[in-house]
Design an enzyme around this catalytic site. Structure first.
Site, mmCIF file in Angstrom:
data_model
loop_
_atom_site.group_PDB
_atom_site.id
_atom_site.type_symbol
_atom_site.label_atom_id
_atom_site.label_comp_id
_atom_site.label_asym_id
_atom_site.label_seq_id
_atom_site.Cartn_x
_atom_site.Cartn_y
_atom_site.Cartn_z
ATOM 1 N N GLY A 9 -6.578 -47.504 -87.059
ATOM 2 C CA GLY A 9 -6.632 -48.541 -86.036
ATOM 3 C C GLY A 9 -5.845 -49.792 -86.360
ATOM 4 N N ARG A 60 -10.256 -28.373 -74.071
ATOM 5 C CA ARG A 60 -9.510 -29.621 -73.895
ATOM 6 C C ARG A 60 -9.746 -30.240 -72.515
ATOM 7 N NH1 ARG A 60 -5.639 -31.363 -77.234
ATOM 8 N NH2 ARG A 60 -5.507 -29.302 -78.206
ATOM 9 N N ARG A 86 -4.383 -36.592 -80.258
ATOM 10 C CA ARG A 86 -4.667 -35.410 -79.460
ATOM 11 C C ARG A 86 -3.646 -35.313 -78.333
ATOM 12 N NH1 ARG A 86 -9.055 -32.377 -79.389
ATOM 13 N NH2 ARG A 86 -9.089 -32.138 -77.126
ATOM 14 N N ASN A 102 1.907 -45.607 -74.868
ATOM 15 C CA ASN A 102 1.849 -45.097 -76.246
ATOM 16 C C ASN A 102 2.944 -45.748 -77.080
ATOM 17 O OD1 ASN A 102 0.991 -43.269 -78.365
ATOM 18 N ND2 ASN A 102 2.863 -42.122 -78.015
ATOM 19 N N HIS A 104 5.389 -44.791 -80.487
ATOM 20 C CA HIS A 104 5.830 -43.644 -81.291
ATOM 21 C C HIS A 104 6.797 -44.122 -82.369
ATOM 22 C CE1 HIS A 104 6.868 -39.496 -82.213
ATOM 23 N NE2 HIS A 104 8.144 -39.847 -82.180
ATOM 24 N N THR A 136 3.826 -39.341 -70.203
ATOM 25 C CA THR A 136 3.939 -38.312 -69.172
ATOM 26 C C THR A 136 3.436 -36.992 -69.753
ATOM 27 O OG1 THR A 136 6.200 -37.739 -69.815
ATOM 28 C CG2 THR A 136 5.942 -39.452 -68.135
ATOM 29 N N LEU A 139 5.847 -34.202 -73.996
ATOM 30 C CA LEU A 139 5.585 -34.899 -75.259
ATOM 31 C C LEU A 139 6.636 -35.973 -75.531
ATOM 32 C CD1 LEU A 139 3.921 -35.037 -77.925
ATOM 33 C CD2 LEU A 139 5.548 -33.390 -78.876
ATOM 34 N N GLN A 166 5.898 -49.789 -89.281
ATOM 35 C CA GLN A 166 4.572 -50.198 -88.825
ATOM 36 C C GLN A 166 4.488 -51.712 -88.638
ATOM 37 O OE1 GLN A 166 1.726 -48.472 -91.554
ATOM 38 N NE2 GLN A 166 1.536 -46.629 -90.301
ATOM 39 N N GLU A 169 5.841 -52.248 -85.355
ATOM 40 C CA GLU A 169 4.895 -51.773 -84.345
ATOM 41 C C GLU A 169 3.844 -52.828 -84.032
ATOM 42 O OE1 GLU A 169 4.772 -46.921 -84.984
ATOM 43 O OE2 GLU A 169 3.125 -48.158 -85.733
#
Length: 215
Positions: A9, A60, A86, A102, A104, A136, A139, A166, A169
């Site tokens: 986190g 799922r 996930r 998201n 990445h 979307t 992936l 990071q 990020e």
């Protein structure tokens, strides 16, 4: 907004630390793993921290439907993935179309998936970075909101490169989220606009030095 996570986190913590400076508010945190440290971070911040263990569901689709129910109880305008490990079902992604975000650890569309640091170093690339994008069904393929880029040093290994990325990020994610929650960001079809100006395919661009100077 609601934040989904599976582990440490650290991006959640960055969002919480920067929250007073921006227009968003984290109203709930949900993890598919009961032992996720990110849940503790939420609790310390006085934010509802919910465990929805994927292992207790038969499939799922069942899990994601239960997740939708939990998220929608908060009535969020945005759902943010912060180390959520996930693969989401199509029905989940469609439910939150253009309000599911998201981050990445690569300069998308390059190096989708896992092990980006190792792959970039093995390919002797000169640059690496991180990308904030809408989610979307494909992936790591949604429209790009923002990217931060760094130059790979000759001395970099996977660990040092990960640490540098990071750090970027933790700065760029709050900025990108604020673009959305402040109303500066809009989306139609596959084109993103910032302050009514269309962004390029790589989104809003920042580099490591600029982000360091802003810290």
């Amino acid at each position: 907004m609601v934040v989904l996570l599976s582990g440490n986190g650290s991006n959640l913590q960055a969002l919480l630390d920067q929250q007073p400076n921006y227009s968003y508010e984290v109203v709930g945190v949900i993890s598919n793993r009961p032992d996720a440290k990110g849940l503790q971070r939420a609790e310390l911040a006085g934010i509802p921290a919910i465990t929805l263990d994927h292992k207790t569901f038969p499939g799922r689709e069942d899990y994601d439907q239960a997740l939708i129910t939990r998220i929608d109880q908060f009535e969020p305008g945005l759902v943010v993935l912060a180390g959520y490990m996930r693969i989401l079902t199509g029905s989940f992604v469609r439910h939150y179309k253009n309000r599911l975000m998201n981050i990445h650890p690569s300069l998308l569309p390059d190096y989708k998936g896992l092990d980006t640091y190792k792959r970039v170093l093995n390919d002797r690339q000169r640059q690496h970075g991180t990308t904030v994008h809408f989610v979307t069904e494909a992936l790591d393929s949604g429209a790009i909101i923002a990217q931060a880029t760094l130059e790979i040093a000759a001395s970099d290994d996977e660990q040092s490169l990960c640490k540098r990325v990071q750090r970027m990020e933790h700065r760029i994610y709050p900025i990108a989220v604020d673009f959305y929650t402040s109303g500066r960001l809009s989306m139609d079809d596959t084109r993103i606009r910032l302050d009514n100006i269309p962004l390029g395919k790589k989104g809003y661009q920042l580099d490591e030095q600029t982000l360091i100077e802003q810290l």
